[in-house]
Design an enzyme around this catalytic site. Structure first.
Site, PDB file in Angstrom:
ATOM      1  N   LYS A  78     -74.701 -15.225 -37.455  1.00 17.58           N
ATOM      2  CA  LYS A  78     -73.532 -15.926 -36.926  1.00 17.58           C
ATOM      3  C   LYS A  78     -73.769 -17.421 -37.104  1.00 17.58           C
ATOM      4  O   LYS A  78     -74.896 -17.896 -36.921  1.00 17.58           O
ATOM      5  CB  LYS A  78     -73.358 -15.566 -35.445  1.00 17.58           C
ATOM      6  CG  LYS A  78     -72.118 -16.147 -34.786  1.00 17.58           C
ATOM      7  CD  LYS A  78     -71.957 -15.614 -33.365  1.00 17.58           C
ATOM      8  CE  LYS A  78     -70.733 -16.166 -32.677  1.00 17.58           C
ATOM      9  NZ  LYS A  78     -70.527 -15.559 -31.331  1.00 17.58           N
ATOM     10  N   SER A 153     -66.059 -13.654 -30.215  1.00 22.76           N
ATOM     11  CA  SER A 153     -66.114 -14.685 -31.222  1.00 22.76           C
ATOM     12  C   SER A 153     -66.952 -14.325 -32.450  1.00 22.76           C
ATOM     13  O   SER A 153     -66.838 -14.999 -33.477  1.00 22.76           O
ATOM     14  CB  SER A 153     -66.675 -15.973 -30.606  1.00 22.76           C
ATOM     15  OG  SER A 153     -68.009 -15.787 -30.185  1.00 22.76           O
ATOM     16  N   SER A 177     -68.684 -11.503 -26.800  1.00 27.05           N
ATOM     17  CA  SER A 177     -68.519 -11.794 -28.228  1.00 27.05           C
ATOM     18  C   SER A 177     -69.337 -10.949 -29.201  1.00 27.05           C
ATOM     19  O   SER A 177     -69.108 -11.021 -30.409  1.00 27.05           O
ATOM     20  CB  SER A 177     -68.821 -13.266 -28.494  1.00 27.05           C
ATOM     21  OG  SER A 177     -67.712 -14.032 -28.119  1.00 27.05           O
TER      22      SER A 177
HETATM   23  N1  GLN Z   1     -63.823 -14.350 -25.271  1.00 34.02           N
HETATM   24  C1  GLN Z   1     -64.713 -15.066 -24.423  1.00 34.02           C
HETATM   25  C2  GLN Z   1     -64.412 -16.539 -24.476  1.00 34.02           C
HETATM   26  O1  GLN Z   1     -63.492 -16.887 -25.116  1.00 34.02           O
HETATM   27  C3  GLN Z   1     -66.128 -14.766 -24.750  1.00 34.02           C
HETATM   28  C4  GLN Z   1     -66.631 -15.518 -25.915  1.00 34.02           C
HETATM   29  C5  GLN Z   1     -68.089 -15.266 -26.151  1.00 34.02           C
HETATM   30  O2  GLN Z   1     -68.675 -14.287 -25.692  1.00 34.02           O
HETATM   31  N2  GLN Z   1     -68.710 -16.183 -26.867  1.00 34.02           N
HETATM   32  O3  GLN Z   1     -65.066 -17.349 -23.891  1.00 34.02           O
END
Ligand code: GLN
Length: 490
Positions: A78, A153, A177
């Site tokens: 990532k 994400s 994410s």
């Molecule tokens: N969807 C969540 C957010 O927008 C989690 C994102 C994540 O785990 N990095 O913060």
């Protein structure tokens, strides 16, 4: 099925049997990445030269008899893990040209294990989002249905694994994410206990919630990768000083007719209640029936405060983000505005130009909840609710070994469907966020499809340090089913 959809375990066997070389495998995947990139957009950077050099080194190590379980296995990171010499952008204009001078801990660990880095995968900007639509480099598409999002994400990572561009990838999980995109793309991913994987060299979003973890085609592959990634690192003050573990240890026990005998699966009714799409409930209930057939028993458990997890998270995560992202000021690294009148004007213009809307929204919310007069009402209150949620899990795990539910209440939404309504997007995280607030391990594994052919994922959550058990439950399920073996067409 082509080699592109093989598991890490199968590829390791093929490499060991000299059926193909790491270089041949790497070249095949690089060609697939190049062919799919204009459509899927899963990668931010691809490193063909570095990958081919690493593959040759892996083949040479094998020829010398020095190969381990991951030698020559292609992976993708990532794009928030620092990679020396290869840019790390966080899918942000702010870091569009940033090249880190060092590797993240997990990058080093996987390099030492002999993996071959293909490139860096796209994500929501600074990991803020659930769809990978907030990436500065444009949205990523879901390989199962190109007009749908891959989740986020870690959406680029999930799309890349699902499309057969890499057998495994790393992700990070602050509120879901790793698990949510794994669910949307029909792959397996695990967020370990907080502190298991060092955060050294992982760009910080919300430091008390962020955890790295593997995403792959099977629980067995995730166990292999996690074994290489996890371990104490003195450079991260929250890295836990625990002895190295082999996360495959339970998986390697020979299968019996009832391999899950004695395992109590906890079912919180909120995970199966209103607001969860019917096909999702049906798929998770069918998975539960399979787990029972494998010997597990089911017990009802309560998580009375889990309903507060979304508002709690959306106070705490932005608060930490607003602090963490203050370092992007145009002075030390990253984007700097071309024209400005004085220092403050430079800060202002740099941040206005460098960050996208969602990141700005989080910084505004975070600064607000930490400000004098609101700190007690929001930030401190949220910290207290966080403790209640963690206590709920402790009470539940006195009665069960793992909690089962859907990873997300729905399958992947269409591209663009949530961009106008951030609150709707935030609500999607309802089932994943609790594990981050409590710091417990949680994973997603495929367990079905909607009538439109979109994958559905089930989530397993467990007590601290129960990764090996969660992975084993998913592994026994995967030995008995083939949801994880399905691949998108075309
Ligand atoms: N969807 C969540 C957010 O927008 C989690 C994102 C994540 O785990 N990095 O913060």
């Amino acid at each position: 099925m082509s080699r592109a959809y093989a598991t890490v375990t199968e590829l390791t066997a093929g490499l060991a049997a000299r059926q193909f070389s790491a270089l041949e495998l790497t070249d095949e995947l690089l060609a697939r990445i190049a062919a799919t990139q204009p459509v899927l957009n899963a990668f931010v950077s691809v490193d063909p030269d570095g990958a081919r050099a690493a593959a040759k080194a892996a083949d040479a190590a094998r020829a010398r008899g020095e190969a381990g379980t991951l030698t020559g296995i292609p992976i993708a990171h990532k794009d928030l893990f620092m990679t020396e010499g290869l840019r790390t952008t966080c899918s942000s204009k702010m870091l569009e040209h940033f090249v880190a001078p060092y590797d993240a801990h997990i990058v080093t660990a996987l390099k030492q294990a002999g993996t071959v880095l293909l490139g860096k995968t796209a994500m929501d900007e600074f990991a803020m989002g659930s769809s990978t639509e907030t990436s500065f480099f444009g949205p990523v598409r879901n390989p199962w249905q190109l007009d749908s999002v891959p989740g986020g994400s870690s959406g680029g990572a999930a799309a890349a694994v699902a499309a057969g561009l890499t057998p495994a990838a790393t992700g990070s999980d602050t509120g879901g994410s790793i698990r949510q995109p794994s669910s949307f793309c029909g792959i397996t991913g695990i967020k370990p206990t907080y502190g298991i994987c060092s955060r050294y060299g992982m760009v910080a979003f919300a430091s008390s919630l962020d955890q790295a973890g593997p995403m792959a085609r099977s629980a067995e592959d995730c166990a292999l990768l996690l074994t290489a990634m996890a371990g104490h690192d003195a450079r991260d003050a929250t890295s836990l000083p625990r002895p190295k573990e082999d996360y495959r240890r339970e998986l390697m026990i020979p299968a019996t007719a009832k391999p899950l005998a004695g395992i109590r699966i906890g079912l919180p009714d909120i995970f199966f209640g209103d607001g969860v799409d019917a096909p999702v409930v049906a798929a998770v209930e069918a998975a539960l029936a399979e787990l029972r057939a494998l010997g597990a028993t089911a017990v009802p458990v309560a998580l009375p405060n889990i309903g507060y997890s979304v508002p709690t998270y959306y106070v705490l995560a932005p608060a930490e983000a607003s602090s963490n992202l203050s370092r992007f000021d145009g002075v030390r690294y990253g984007h700097r505005a071309a024209q400005y009148t004085d220092l403050f004007d430079m800060y202002r213009k740099t941040r206005a130009e460098g960050f996208g809307d969602e990141v700005k929204r989080r910084i505004l919310v975070g600064t607000y909840v930490l400000s004098h007069g609101y700190y007690d009402a929001y930030y401190l209150k949220a910290q207290k609710v966080r403790r209640l949620i963690a206590n709920d899990y402790q009470a539940a795990f006195a009665r069960c070994d793992a909690i089962l539910g859907p990873t997300v209440p729905t399958a992947a939404p269409r591209l663009g469907a949530q961009m106008q309504d951030p609150i709707k997007m935030y609500l999607n995280d309802i089932f994943t966020i609790g594990a981050n607030l409590a710091g417990i391990p949680a994973m997603s594994a495929p367990c079905g499809f909607t009538s439109n052919g979109l994958p559905i994922g089930m989530q397993l959550q467990g007590p601290y340090f129960s990764e090996a058990r969660l992975l084993n439950i998913a592994h026994r399920f995967q030995q008995a089913t083939d949801w994880h073996r399905r691949a998108p067409k075309g």
